[in-house]
Design an enzyme around this catalytic site. Structure first.
Site, PDB file in Angstrom:
ATOM      1  N   ARG A  24       0.817  -1.320   0.052  1.00 41.10           N
ATOM      2  CA  ARG A  24       0.019  -0.251  -0.011  1.00 41.10           C
ATOM      3  C   ARG A  24       0.790   1.264  -0.004  1.00 41.10           C
ATOM      4  O   ARG A  24       0.741   2.222  -0.768  1.00 41.10           O
ATOM      5  CB  ARG A  24      -0.861  -0.014   1.216  1.00 41.10           C
ATOM      6  CG  ARG A  24      -1.941   1.256   1.384  1.00 41.10           C
ATOM      7  CD  ARG A  24      -2.678   0.969   2.377  1.00 41.10           C
ATOM      8  NE  ARG A  24      -3.488  -0.116   2.493  1.00 41.10           N
ATOM      9  CZ  ARG A  24      -3.422  -1.147   3.480  1.00 41.10           C
ATOM     10  NH1 ARG A  24      -2.480  -1.107   4.216  1.00 41.10           N
ATOM     11  NH2 ARG A  24      -4.333  -2.119   3.325  1.00 41.10           N
ATOM     12  N   TYR A  78      17.688  11.634  -1.033  1.00 40.74           N
ATOM     13  CA  TYR A  78      18.912  12.204  -1.195  1.00 40.74           C
ATOM     14  C   TYR A  78      18.829  13.104  -2.641  1.00 40.74           C
ATOM     15  O   TYR A  78      18.146  13.433  -3.184  1.00 40.74           O
ATOM     16  CB  TYR A  78      19.869  11.768  -0.774  1.00 40.74           C
ATOM     17  CG  TYR A  78      21.251  12.671  -0.399  1.00 40.74           C
ATOM     18  CD1 TYR A  78      21.036  13.344   0.566  1.00 40.74           C
ATOM     19  CD2 TYR A  78      22.503  12.484  -1.195  1.00 40.74           C
ATOM     20  CE1 TYR A  78      22.329  14.251   1.027  1.00 40.74           C
ATOM     21  CE2 TYR A  78      23.348  13.173  -0.847  1.00 40.74           C
ATOM     22  CZ  TYR A  78      23.407  14.066   0.453  1.00 40.74           C
ATOM     23  OH  TYR A  78      24.549  14.987   0.754  1.00 40.74           O
ATOM     24  N   ARG A 116      26.331  26.231   1.032  1.00 45.25           N
ATOM     25  CA  ARG A 116      26.649  25.752  -0.322  1.00 45.25           C
ATOM     26  C   ARG A 116      26.130  24.391  -0.459  1.00 45.25           C
ATOM     27  O   ARG A 116      26.810  23.422  -0.570  1.00 45.25           O
ATOM     28  CB  ARG A 116      28.261  25.718  -0.391  1.00 45.25           C
ATOM     29  CG  ARG A 116      29.009  25.590  -1.810  1.00 45.25           C
ATOM     30  CD  ARG A 116      30.126  25.155  -2.014  1.00 45.25           C
ATOM     31  NE  ARG A 116      30.701  23.857  -1.196  1.00 45.25           N
ATOM     32  CZ  ARG A 116      30.333  22.573  -1.589  1.00 45.25           C
ATOM     33  NH1 ARG A 116      29.795  22.500  -2.876  1.00 45.25           N
ATOM     34  NH2 ARG A 116      30.749  21.507  -0.952  1.00 45.25           N
ATOM     35  N   LYS A 167      20.844  13.107   4.860  1.00 45.06           N
ATOM     36  CA  LYS A 167      22.341  12.164   5.142  1.00 45.06           C
ATOM     37  C   LYS A 167      22.122  11.139   6.206  1.00 45.06           C
ATOM     38  O   LYS A 167      22.512  10.055   5.974  1.00 45.06           O
ATOM     39  CB  LYS A 167      23.413  13.240   5.464  1.00 45.06           C
ATOM     40  CG  LYS A 167      24.382  13.599   4.317  1.00 45.06           C
ATOM     41  CD  LYS A 167      25.014  12.628   3.562  1.00 45.06           C
ATOM     42  CE  LYS A 167      26.047  12.885   2.450  1.00 45.06           C
ATOM     43  NZ  LYS A 167      26.876  14.007   2.363  1.00 45.06           N
ATOM     44  N   GLU A 179      28.820  19.094   6.532  1.00 47.19           N
ATOM     45  CA  GLU A 179      28.326  19.251   5.106  1.00 47.19           C
ATOM     46  C   GLU A 179      27.716  20.210   4.771  1.00 47.19           C
ATOM     47  O   GLU A 179      27.208  21.259   5.197  1.00 47.19           O
ATOM     48  CB  GLU A 179      26.925  18.281   5.413  1.00 47.19           C
ATOM     49  CG  GLU A 179      26.084  17.941   4.242  1.00 47.19           C
ATOM     50  CD  GLU A 179      26.987  16.749   3.264  1.00 47.19           C
ATOM     51  OE1 GLU A 179      26.511  16.536   2.199  1.00 47.19           O
ATOM     52  OE2 GLU A 179      27.716  15.996   3.808  1.00 47.19           O
ATOM     53  N   ASP A 180      28.290  20.689   3.337  1.00 46.26           N
ATOM     54  CA  ASP A 180      27.876  21.609   2.633  1.00 46.26           C
ATOM     55  C   ASP A 180      28.278  22.963   3.150  1.00 46.26           C
ATOM     56  O   ASP A 180      27.461  24.046   3.328  1.00 46.26           O
ATOM     57  CB  ASP A 180      26.317  21.543   2.332  1.00 46.26           C
ATOM     58  CG  ASP A 180      26.298  20.402   1.124  1.00 46.26           C
ATOM     59  OD1 ASP A 180      27.296  20.061   0.523  1.00 46.26           O
ATOM     60  OD2 ASP A 180      25.218  20.257   0.826  1.00 46.26           O
ATOM     61  N   ASP A 186      32.358  15.479   4.754  1.00 47.33           N
ATOM     62  CA  ASP A 186      32.043  14.734   3.664  1.00 47.33           C
ATOM     63  C   ASP A 186      32.233  15.260   2.251  1.00 47.33           C
ATOM     64  O   ASP A 186      32.622  14.412   1.365  1.00 47.33           O
ATOM     65  CB  ASP A 186      30.479  14.252   3.774  1.00 47.33           C
ATOM     66  CG  ASP A 186      30.136  13.031   2.777  1.00 47.33           C
ATOM     67  OD1 ASP A 186      30.813  12.222   2.899  1.00 47.33           O
ATOM     68  OD2 ASP A 186      29.091  13.119   1.943  1.00 47.33           O
ATOM     69  N   ASP A 187      32.027  16.476   2.246  1.00 46.06           N
ATOM     70  CA  ASP A 187      32.400  17.216   0.917  1.00 46.06           C
ATOM     71  C   ASP A 187      34.070  16.998   0.515  1.00 46.06           C
ATOM     72  O   ASP A 187      34.213  16.781  -0.709  1.00 46.06           O
ATOM     73  CB  ASP A 187      32.028  18.459   0.836  1.00 46.06           C
ATOM     74  CG  ASP A 187      30.659  18.749   1.211  1.00 46.06           C
ATOM     75  OD1 ASP A 187      29.610  18.274   0.442  1.00 46.06           O
ATOM     76  OD2 ASP A 187      30.144  19.497   2.301  1.00 46.06           O
ATOM     77  N   ALA A 212      35.465  20.411  -2.805  1.00 49.92           N
ATOM     78  CA  ALA A 212      35.003  18.938  -3.238  1.00 49.92           C
ATOM     79  C   ALA A 212      36.174  18.715  -4.161  1.00 49.92           C
ATOM     80  O   ALA A 212      36.950  17.794  -4.039  1.00 49.92           O
ATOM     81  CB  ALA A 212      33.968  18.972  -3.991  1.00 49.92           C
ATOM     82  N   ASN A 244      26.372  17.765  -8.328  1.00 52.68           N
ATOM     83  CA  ASN A 244      25.072  17.669  -8.279  1.00 52.68           C
ATOM     84  C   ASN A 244      24.341  18.631  -8.264  1.00 52.68           C
ATOM     85  O   ASN A 244      24.839  19.983  -7.846  1.00 52.68           O
ATOM     86  CB  ASN A 244      25.007  16.936  -6.799  1.00 52.68           C
ATOM     87  CG  ASN A 244      25.459  15.316  -6.855  1.00 52.68           C
ATOM     88  OD1 ASN A 244      25.100  14.508  -7.783  1.00 52.68           O
ATOM     89  ND2 ASN A 244      26.153  14.971  -5.777  1.00 52.68           N
ATOM     90  N   ASN A 300      28.359   8.060  -5.758  1.00 53.77           N
ATOM     91  CA  ASN A 300      27.627   8.750  -4.554  1.00 53.77           C
ATOM     92  C   ASN A 300      28.357   8.435  -3.306  1.00 53.77           C
ATOM     93  O   ASN A 300      28.575   7.364  -2.878  1.00 53.77           O
ATOM     94  CB  ASN A 300      26.262   7.706  -4.692  1.00 53.77           C
ATOM     95  CG  ASN A 300      25.286   8.733  -3.752  1.00 53.77           C
ATOM     96  OD1 ASN A 300      25.683   9.245  -2.592  1.00 53.77           O
ATOM     97  ND2 ASN A 300      23.895   8.485  -4.112  1.00 53.77           N
TER      98      ASN A 300
END
Length: 543
Positions: free
Chosen positions: A43, A88, A142, A160, A231-232, A254-255, A295, A401, A445
């Site tokens: 469903r 994501y 960013r 994330k 992140e970012d 992570d970047d 990056a 991305n 990814n």
């Protein structure tokens, strides 16, 4: 109800704790008479697929995660390739841009400059205080190449963490999404009456750093077992805060590090195929980076490991890498450069600036072209054809991305190289039937890397996240392809195997932490690899 007690060690003493219990079923009468979980899963998928807009699918899954997290993550694991682009990239980019307009309920923590001096008390308002193990922190400056989104960046932290939970089995209750509100330099948000953040320009670095210093110190006090992922952040602040805190706290970006690790894994597999086709040694590869932000430089730093693992010195590895920014080839004689670009600035070129990408390709003659510029279509037909003329199997990785900012499409890369391309992108592209043969695009990814890296750091109780731990995650991913995946020409494993991949990476990360002496849970050193893998699998939460 059966209560399960599991042993654990604390300060050299073995103790027992109650294993987490599944949520109780609703009392009779609170669900329809024939309600069945298996049918309900069907469903939920039917409802999801009835939405004709990706943002509506995102909103539906957000509500499902809040109302029934077990069903959400169960379906996420069963349909990973379908869920990932929704929760994501690329859909999370639109979710961020529309966050203040689509906001429905609190989810995560918000810290602003006005909270300076009382950040600790705000952190302690988190409802599941004692369970915190991982936090993804952004300042929204960013987001995915979409610019400064301010407080609207919160969905990036939420998304994330959903992938940490799905990909590595980190418990939902242990995750804290955090958005730091330092203002925004995007005027349309300041003018938007529905905008949820501070209505002023972004604070200068000095004021931001005062808050960041307090924030990091208080996070460690409030959550002593917490791993923090940045992140970012904007390029300058991403490098600044990673270097400022990486040796004090268990933190990674992570970047800079995650993107570098996942690209390194794909590049290792691509380089092997490319070298086999050209007959040239692995050490002969020449990598051109189109894009020199956090990056781009982070990936370049990580790809140096490819050459040092092959026996080259650090200096020799650096000489195999070229950077291109908005002003063309990055070299010393061009004038003053941003600090993060100086390391890779060419010392062997003294001519006039080279700005056009085709001219740069002819000068460098790269075997690999990496795109981290967020410039859609930057890899033109002529550029792709030039790469194909230079190499029997060119490596082309448009990594920006979301999809609309990718430097080229998989279709163009295949068409203009006559099907002879080793391709990986940051966002997903569909496979292509080319001359009767199915070609599959790789997707670099970060979700292949950060779940296992994060879980490894958490289980080892790492005091810091070392470069060797990041490198271990990359090598673990590069060596994770099955024979079937190799025969399909894949550079990355199928995402449906994410739990298996993450478990293997976690083991490698723990071993790297032990070798670096940053593991505080030293009891794991006594386990052999099979025992350690079993231990990791046993720690993974399952819906």
């Amino acid at each position: 109800m059966t209560i399960v007690l599991t042993p654990y060690w604390s300060n050299g003493v073995q103790k027992l704790k109650m294993a987490p219990q599944p949520p109780p079923k609703p009392a009779k009468g609170l669900t329809p008479p024939t309600f069945d979980d298996e049918v309900h899963a069907v469903r939920c998928m039917k409802q999801l697929r009835s939405k004709d807009k990706e943002i509506e699918k995102y909103i539906y899954l957000s509500m499902l995660k809040e109302q029934d997290p077990h069903m959400f993550y169960r379906l996420c694991l069963q349909h990973m390739s379908e869920f990932t682009p929704i929760i994501y990239t690329p859909t999370v980019g639109q979710a961020c841009q529309e966050y203040s307009h689509n906001y429905r309920r609190p989810e995560g923590l918000f810290i602003s400059y006005k909270d300076k001096g009382k950040i600790g008390s705000i952190l302690r308002n988190w409802p599941k205080f004692d369970q915190a193990r991982i936090s993804v922190v952004t300042d929204g400056s960013r987001i995915l190449g979409l610019g400064d989104l301010g407080i609207n960046g919160m969905p990036i932290s939420i998304g994330k963490l959903s992938l940490y939970i799905a990909g590595a089995g980190i418990r939902p209750d242990s995750a804290i999404p955090i958005c730091l509100d330092f203002g925004t330099n995007t005027q349309k948000y300041i003018d938007d009456p529905l905008y949820l953040g501070a209505r002023h320009k972004r604070l200068p670095t000095e004021q931001m750093t005062e808050v960041m210093d307090e924030f990091m110190a208080e996070m460690t006090k409030a959550f002593p077992k917490l791993l923090i992922q940045f992140e970012d952040f904007s390029t300058d602040h991403a490098f600044l805060y990673l270097e400022r805190y990486r040796n004090q706290y268990p933190v990674f970006n992570d970047d800079i590090q995650g993107t570098g690790a996942v690209v390194l894994a794909g590049f290792i597999n691509a380089a092997r195929l490319s070298s086999a086709a050209s007959g040239q040694p692995l050490t002969s590869h020449r990598i051109l980076f189109f894009g020199a932000g956090s990056a781009g430089v982070g990936v370049a730093m990580q790809l140096m490991s490819f050459f040092t693992l092959e026996g080259l010195s650090e200096q020799e590895a650096r000489e195999r890498i070229w950077l291109v920014d908005s002003q063309g080839l990055v070299y010393n004689g061009r004038g003053k450069l941003a600090e993060h670009k100086e390391y890779f600035a060419r010392r062997d070129y003294t001519g006039p600036p080279i700005v056009d990408l085709l001219d740069i390709l002819e000068y460098v003659k790269p075997t690999a072209l990496m795109g981290l510029s967020t410039m859609s279509g930057a890899f033109t037909r002529a550029a792709i054809e030039t790469m194909a003329a230079l190499n029997p199997l060119p490596i082309i990785f448009p990594l920006s991305n979301p999809v609309k900012l990718s430097e080229c499409t998989f279709e163009d890369a295949v068409k203009y190289t006559n099907g002879k391309v080793l391709f990986a992108s940051g966002s997903p592209f569909p496979e292509i039937n080319f001359n009767g043969r199915m070609l599959y695009p790789g997707q670099g990814n970060n979700m292949y890397i950060f779940p296992g890296l994060g879980l490894g750091a958490i289980l080892a109780h790492a005091s810091s996240v070392t470069d060797s731990m990041v490198e271990a995650s990359s090598l673990g991913l590069a060596n994770s392809l099955t024979r079937e995946e190799e025969e399909m020409g894949l550079l990355y494993p199928q995402v449906s195997r994410i739990r298996e991949i993450s478990a293997d990476i976690t083991v490698q990360v723990i071993r790297a932490a032990q070798a670096a002496g940053v593991d505080r849970y030293t009891e794991l050193r006594a386990k052999n690899d099979t025992e350690l893998l079993d231990f990791v699998a046993g720690k993974m939460w399952n819906p």
